[in-house]
Design a protein around this motif. Structure first.
Motif: not given
Length: 223
Positions: A73-82, A88-96
């Motif tokens: 099911x669709x769920x509302x989320x907000x990012x807590x960490x990138x 390289x300062x590129x994203x390797x993992x994202x926490x929602x």
């Protein structure tokens, strides 16, 4: 409530651990996790290019997303960490984090200005300088305002619009206690320059030098 909560599409990630994460990165995906909401954590993969575009726009950690994962099911989320690569300062993992409708979150809400046609300052050629196009508010996830409205009606050159002049939507609260500035109205630069030119210069006393004044200056110097 905001008319459009942006969709964020992701894939459910099969397998966990470093091996599955490395495989996702090889496939141009960024691994992530969705937690909270009294449900089990859900491992996901995000399309790398889409994530980079969203990060480049800014406010990623303060934007509410409608997460769409096939089979869930669709769920509302907000990012807590990138998490980013240290080189390289590129994203390797994202926490929602999942949010309930009653959850309190901090979001930046845009300000819309109305009443320009009834604003004396603008009719006189005045200039409006917007200090805060967005205002950070504490909102409930189920009742996020689409915008704040600042009314310019009746404002003159030199007036300032502060947050106290804007009616905050029900259920929201500003994150800063003081009455901060949203925008100000000033005279056009040409008018300001002409006013400066109109100011009379201070009078300067001129003393003519002759033999008597020179002798007086010498006497004062000797004293």
């Amino acid at each position: 409530m905001a008319g459009e909560i942006p969709d964020l599409e992701a894939l459910e990630r099969t397998g966990t651990g470093k091996g599955a994460a490395r495989q996702a990165r090889r496939e141009n995906l960024v691994p992530g996790i969705v937690f909270g909401g009294e449900k089990d954590p859900l491992p996901i993969n995000l399309p790398y290019n889409d994530l980079i575009k969203r990060l480049s726009k800014g406010r990623f950690k303060s934007t509410l997303f409608n997460l769409k994962v096939e089979g869930h099911e669709d769920v509302r989320v907000i990012c807590r960490d990138v998490q980013r690569d240290v080189v390289k300062d590129l994203p390797t993992h994202v926490d929602f984090m999942r949010l309930r409708r009653t959850s309190k979150i901090n979001l930046f809400i845009p300000v819309e200005f109305v009443g320009e046609e009834d604003c004396p300052a603008l009719k006189k050629g005045g200039v409006m300088t917007v200090v805060r196009p967005e205002v950070e508010l504490i909102c409930t996830a189920g009742d996020i305002p689409e915008k704040l409205v600042a009314d310019l009606t009746g404002l003159e050159i030199g007036d300032t619009i502060t947050i106290s002049a804007i009616e905050l939507p029900a259920g929201t609260k500003k994150t800063i206690d003081r009455d901060f500035v949203i925008a100000n109205l000033s005279a056009p630069s040409a008018l300001a320059a002409s006013e400066d030119e109109d100011e009379e210069p201070a009078e300067t006393e001129v003393i003519e030098q002759n033999d008597d004044t020179v002798e007086e200056e010498k006497e004062h110097a000797e004293e």
